[in-house]
Design a protein around this motif. Structure first.
Motif, PDB file in Angstrom:
ATOM      1  N   ASN A 101       0.870  -1.177   0.000  1.00  0.00           N
ATOM      2  CA  ASN A 101       0.000   0.000   0.000  1.00  0.00           C
ATOM      3  C   ASN A 101       0.906   1.226   0.000  1.00  0.00           C
ATOM      4  OD1 ASN A 101      -1.791   2.113   0.506  1.00  0.00           O
ATOM      5  ND2 ASN A 101      -3.108   0.870   1.820  1.00  0.00           N
ATOM      6  N   THR A 102       0.994   1.898  -1.145  1.00  0.00           N
ATOM      7  CA  THR A 102       1.898   3.043  -1.281  1.00  0.00           C
ATOM      8  C   THR A 102       1.278   4.328  -0.748  1.00  0.00           C
ATOM      9  OG1 THR A 102       1.124   3.714  -3.474  1.00  0.00           O
ATOM     10  CG2 THR A 102       2.814   1.983  -3.385  1.00  0.00           C
ATOM     11  N   GLY A 103       0.012   4.265  -0.374  1.00  0.00           N
ATOM     12  CA  GLY A 103      -0.717   5.463  -0.001  1.00  0.00           C
ATOM     13  C   GLY A 103      -1.532   5.991  -1.160  1.00  0.00           C
ATOM     14  N   GLY A 104      -1.093   5.663  -2.384  1.00  0.00           N
ATOM     15  CA  GLY A 104      -1.841   6.049  -3.575  1.00  0.00           C
ATOM     16  C   GLY A 104      -2.359   4.860  -4.353  1.00  0.00           C
ATOM     17  N   LYS A 105      -1.657   3.726  -4.225  1.00  0.00           N
ATOM     18  CA  LYS A 105      -2.035   2.504  -4.928  1.00  0.00           C
ATOM     19  C   LYS A 105      -1.950   1.320  -3.980  1.00  0.00           C
ATOM     20  CE  LYS A 105      -2.589   4.069  -9.211  1.00  0.00           C
ATOM     21  NZ  LYS A 105      -3.874   3.962  -9.941  1.00  0.00           N
ATOM     22  N   LEU A 106      -2.821   0.337  -4.215  1.00  0.00           N
ATOM     23  CA  LEU A 106      -2.761  -0.927  -3.486  1.00  0.00           C
ATOM     24  C   LEU A 106      -2.371  -2.006  -4.479  1.00  0.00           C
ATOM     25  CD1 LEU A 106      -3.160  -2.406  -0.798  1.00  0.00           C
ATOM     26  CD2 LEU A 106      -5.549  -2.790  -1.451  1.00  0.00           C
ATOM     27  N   ARG A 135     -10.225  -5.717   0.599  1.00  0.00           N
ATOM     28  CA  ARG A 135     -11.135  -6.507  -0.228  1.00  0.00           C
ATOM     29  C   ARG A 135     -10.500  -6.731  -1.600  1.00  0.00           C
ATOM     30  NH1 ARG A 135     -15.968  -2.636  -0.849  1.00  0.00           N
ATOM     31  NH2 ARG A 135     -14.164  -1.347  -1.373  1.00  0.00           N
ATOM     32  N   PRO A 136     -10.857  -7.817  -2.284  1.00  0.00           N
ATOM     33  CA  PRO A 136     -10.293  -8.050  -3.621  1.00  0.00           C
ATOM     34  C   PRO A 136     -10.521  -6.875  -4.571  1.00  0.00           C
ATOM     35  CG  PRO A 136     -11.431 -10.005  -2.848  1.00  0.00           C
ATOM     36  CD  PRO A 136     -11.735  -8.933  -1.857  1.00  0.00           C
ATOM     37  N   GLU A 137     -11.658  -6.214  -4.449  1.00  0.00           N
ATOM     38  CA  GLU A 137     -11.946  -5.088  -5.347  1.00  0.00           C
ATOM     39  C   GLU A 137     -11.124  -3.848  -5.015  1.00  0.00           C
ATOM     40  OE1 GLU A 137     -15.686  -5.621  -2.672  1.00  0.00           O
ATOM     41  OE2 GLU A 137     -14.093  -6.864  -3.564  1.00  0.00           O
ATOM     42  N   ASP A 138     -10.408  -3.852  -3.883  1.00  0.00           N
ATOM     43  CA  ASP A 138      -9.541  -2.724  -3.533  1.00  0.00           C
ATOM     44  C   ASP A 138      -8.222  -2.745  -4.304  1.00  0.00           C
ATOM     45  OD1 ASP A 138     -11.401  -1.928  -1.612  1.00  0.00           O
ATOM     46  OD2 ASP A 138     -10.388  -3.001   0.013  1.00  0.00           O
ATOM     47  N   ILE A 139      -7.856  -3.897  -4.850  1.00  0.00           N
ATOM     48  CA  ILE A 139      -6.549  -4.055  -5.492  1.00  0.00           C
ATOM     49  C   ILE A 139      -6.513  -3.295  -6.813  1.00  0.00           C
ATOM     50  CG2 ILE A 139      -4.842  -5.701  -6.351  1.00  0.00           C
ATOM     51  CD1 ILE A 139      -5.423  -5.970  -3.364  1.00  0.00           C
ATOM     52  N   ASP A 140      -5.525  -2.409  -6.952  1.00  0.00           N
ATOM     53  CA  ASP A 140      -5.364  -1.645  -8.198  1.00  0.00           C
ATOM     54  C   ASP A 140      -4.583  -2.412  -9.248  1.00  0.00           C
ATOM     55  OD1 ASP A 140      -6.587   0.947  -7.427  1.00  0.00           O
ATOM     56  OD2 ASP A 140      -4.977   0.969  -5.946  1.00  0.00           O
ATOM     57  N   ALA A 141      -3.615  -3.213  -8.813  1.00  0.00           N
ATOM     58  CA  ALA A 141      -2.794  -3.958  -9.766  1.00  0.00           C
ATOM     59  C   ALA A 141      -2.225  -5.195  -9.098  1.00  0.00           C
ATOM     60  CB  ALA A 141      -1.655  -3.090 -10.303  1.00  0.00           C
ATOM     61  N   VAL A 142      -2.125  -6.277  -9.878  1.00  0.00           N
ATOM     62  CA  VAL A 142      -1.434  -7.494  -9.450  1.00  0.00           C
ATOM     63  C   VAL A 142      -0.138  -7.568 -10.239  1.00  0.00           C
ATOM     64  CG1 VAL A 142      -1.508  -9.995  -9.222  1.00  0.00           C
ATOM     65  CG2 VAL A 142      -3.613  -8.665  -8.958  1.00  0.00           C
ATOM     66  N   LEU A 143       0.975  -7.604  -9.544  1.00  0.00           N
ATOM     67  CA  LEU A 143       2.294  -7.672 -10.164  1.00  0.00           C
ATOM     68  C   LEU A 143       2.762  -9.123 -10.133  1.00  0.00           C
ATOM     69  CD1 LEU A 143       3.980  -4.605  -8.368  1.00  0.00           C
ATOM     70  CD2 LEU A 143       2.425  -4.607 -10.338  1.00  0.00           C
ATOM     71  N   LEU A 144       2.799  -9.768 -11.272  1.00  0.00           N
ATOM     72  CA  LEU A 144       3.209 -11.174 -11.332  1.00  0.00           C
ATOM     73  C   LEU A 144       4.713 -11.277 -11.508  1.00  0.00           C
ATOM     74  CD1 LEU A 144       0.481 -12.787 -13.645  1.00  0.00           C
ATOM     75  CD2 LEU A 144       0.580 -12.804 -11.146  1.00  0.00           C
ATOM     76  N   THR A 145       5.354 -12.040 -10.620  1.00  0.00           N
ATOM     77  CA  THR A 145       6.771 -12.323 -10.822  1.00  0.00           C
ATOM     78  C   THR A 145       6.949 -13.251 -12.012  1.00  0.00           C
ATOM     79  OG1 THR A 145       6.694 -14.170  -9.243  1.00  0.00           O
ATOM     80  CG2 THR A 145       7.338 -11.997  -8.390  1.00  0.00           C
ATOM     81  N   PRO A 228       5.323   4.925  -8.650  1.00  0.00           N
ATOM     82  CA  PRO A 228       6.338   5.620  -7.856  1.00  0.00           C
ATOM     83  C   PRO A 228       6.886   4.738  -6.734  1.00  0.00           C
ATOM     84  CG  PRO A 228       4.507   7.095  -8.331  1.00  0.00           C
ATOM     85  CD  PRO A 228       4.092   5.735  -8.811  1.00  0.00           C
ATOM     86  N   GLY A 229       8.189   4.491  -6.772  1.00  0.00           N
ATOM     87  CA  GLY A 229       8.835   3.665  -5.761  1.00  0.00           C
ATOM     88  C   GLY A 229       8.813   2.182  -6.035  1.00  0.00           C
ATOM     89  N   ILE A 230       8.233   1.770  -7.167  1.00  0.00           N
ATOM     90  CA  ILE A 230       8.115   0.342  -7.497  1.00  0.00           C
ATOM     91  C   ILE A 230       8.751   0.094  -8.861  1.00  0.00           C
ATOM     92  CG2 ILE A 230       6.567  -1.626  -7.800  1.00  0.00           C
ATOM     93  CD1 ILE A 230       6.328  -0.388  -5.022  1.00  0.00           C
ATOM     94  N   ARG A 231       9.769  -0.773  -8.906  1.00  0.00           N
ATOM     95  CA  ARG A 231      10.382  -1.102 -10.187  1.00  0.00           C
ATOM     96  C   ARG A 231      10.547  -2.605 -10.329  1.00  0.00           C
ATOM     97  NH1 ARG A 231      16.246  -1.695 -10.571  1.00  0.00           N
ATOM     98  NH2 ARG A 231      17.142  -1.857  -8.471  1.00  0.00           N
ATOM     99  N   ALA A 232      10.685  -3.034 -11.572  1.00  0.00           N
ATOM    100  CA  ALA A 232      10.868  -4.451 -11.879  1.00  0.00           C
ATOM    101  C   ALA A 232      12.314  -4.710 -12.257  1.00  0.00           C
ATOM    102  CB  ALA A 232       9.953  -4.864 -13.021  1.00  0.00           C
ATOM    103  N   ILE A 233      12.839  -5.881 -11.843  1.00  0.00           N
ATOM    104  CA  ILE A 233      14.221  -6.277 -12.103  1.00  0.00           C
ATOM    105  C   ILE A 233      14.211  -7.592 -12.865  1.00  0.00           C
ATOM    106  CG2 ILE A 233      16.434  -6.879 -11.049  1.00  0.00           C
ATOM    107  CD1 ILE A 233      15.429  -5.351  -8.514  1.00  0.00           C
ATOM    108  N   ALA A 234      14.845  -7.641 -14.012  1.00  0.00           N
ATOM    109  CA  ALA A 234      14.891  -8.869 -14.814  1.00  0.00           C
ATOM    110  C   ALA A 234      15.714  -9.930 -14.111  1.00  0.00           C
ATOM    111  CB  ALA A 234      15.479  -8.583 -16.189  1.00  0.00           C
ATOM    112  N   THR A 235      15.129 -11.117 -13.926  1.00  0.00           N
ATOM    113  CA  THR A 235      15.834 -12.261 -13.318  1.00  0.00           C
ATOM    114  C   THR A 235      15.456 -13.536 -14.077  1.00  0.00           C
ATOM    115  OG1 THR A 235      14.053 -12.440 -11.674  1.00  0.00           O
ATOM    116  CG2 THR A 235      16.030 -11.243 -11.019  1.00  0.00           C
TER     117      THR A 235
END
Length: 335
Positions: A101-106, A135-145, A228-235
């Motif tokens: 929870n970034t304060g702007g996105k969940l 709640r499930p409907e609160d989720i703004d994005a699912v980030l899949l590894t 903001p504050g969230i990045r992806a790293i190739a592995t």
């Protein structure tokens, strides 16, 4: 010595009471309280700078790690697991997901297995998410590894989106690989353990289908800042498009590792131990070495899908290689 009439009366009353008690039936014994046999809701929360991070359990699954792990002699693998008080042929493995929870996105990192392991295995994410206050409907994005079934299986059920307002993020390479059935031929047949990578293509398609139909699947190239504050790293290695996610706030960092580790009792001491779930084991081993070394050198938090719940802690150097230090239970860390 004379005994008063009052004392005589009291003594007679006590004698009568004692006699009456002797004639009464024995008191019934009370049964023990019934056993509950249920765990507390599976979530654990901490603050990372201004971000709230919550580990949310999807439950556990038993897997035959003695058959799935490779890269060391079988007896050595069994010994490592047994030394960690695990049953090598039925190792109970956590399936962890993580809320940011970034304060702007969940944001939710991975979605667990849902019901793809069976009706009574895993599949606890939805109830534990609610127990954690969301709640499930609160989720703004699912980030899949990545899109293996224990990371994407909880996205949908019977063709319906379980996170109706969420976009699904996955790397472009991961989407290109798993959503193209022609790639089945590239992964070969069943491994010695019986695991068949080819089944992952149909499972990926089924989990993502309702989001694809709704235009809710977003692909990206690793390295970019997704939020903001969230990045992806190739592995790449475990799967061709496998990624870590890193969250940073006020100078604090945490990396979400997906499937860098499957067997904490074996792989920290021996990072060269691979698993049949890897699409490219050599690359997966290389990524694991790099991840362990970097986390140990820099001391940031790590959150892993298959380390014992909540799967949050640190990596440190050890005489043999590396070791895992789980997060100390904390109330202070919520401030």
């Amino acid at each position: 010595m004379k005994v008063s009439r009052k004392m005589q009366t009291l003594a007679a009353s006590l004698a009568l009471a004692t006699a009456a008690t002797a004639l009464l039936p024995a008191s019934p014994s009370y049964a023990a309280a019934p056993q509950v046999r249920a765990q507390a809701p599976g979530y654990y929360r901490m603050m990372l700078g201004q971000f709230e991070v919550t580990a949310v359990s999807d439950g556990t699954v038993k897997v035959p790690l003695d058959k799935l792990l490779n890269g060391e002699e079988p007896q050595q693998i069994r010994r490592l697991l047994e030394d960690g008080f695990q049953k090598p042929d039925q190792t109970e493995t956590s399936i962890n997901t993580f809320l940011i929870n970034t304060g702007g996105k969940l944001l939710l990192v991975d979605s667990g297995a849902g019901k793809l392991f069976g009706a009574n295995v895993a599949g606890r994410l939805q109830q534990n998410l609610r127990a954690a206050g969301y709640r499930p409907e609160d989720i703004d994005a699912v980030l899949l590894t990545h899109v293996h079934l224990d990371h994407s299986g909880g996205l949908s059920m019977a063709g319906k989106r379980l996170f109706p307002n969420a976009d699904i993020y996955l790397s472009q390479k991961e989407a290109d690989f798993w959503l193209n059935p022609a790639n089945k031929a590239k992964v070969g047949g069943p491994r010695p353990s019986g695991f068949d990578q080819r089944k992952g293509f149909d499972q990926a398609q089924a989990s993502l289908a309702p989001y694809l139909a709704a235009g809710k699947v977003k692909t990206f190239e690793p390295g970019v800042e997704l939020f903001p504050g969230i990045r992806a790293i190739a592995t790449p290695g475990h799967t061709p498009g496998h990624v870590f996610y890193e969250a940073s706030s006020d100078g604090a960092r945490i990396q979400f590792w997906g499937d860098a580790v499957h067997a904490q009792q074996a792989q920290f001491a021996h990072p060269e131990i691979a698993i049949d779930f890897d699409v490219d084991s050599a690359s997966a081993i290389e990524q694991r070495h790099k991840a362990f070394a970097d986390a140990a050198a820099h001391g940031y938090w790590v959150a892993a899908a298959h380390i014992s719940f909540p799967g949050i802690g640190h990596v440190r150097n050890d005489t043999r290689a590396f070791a895992w230090e789980p997060a100390n239970y904390s109330l202070e860390r919520l401030n």
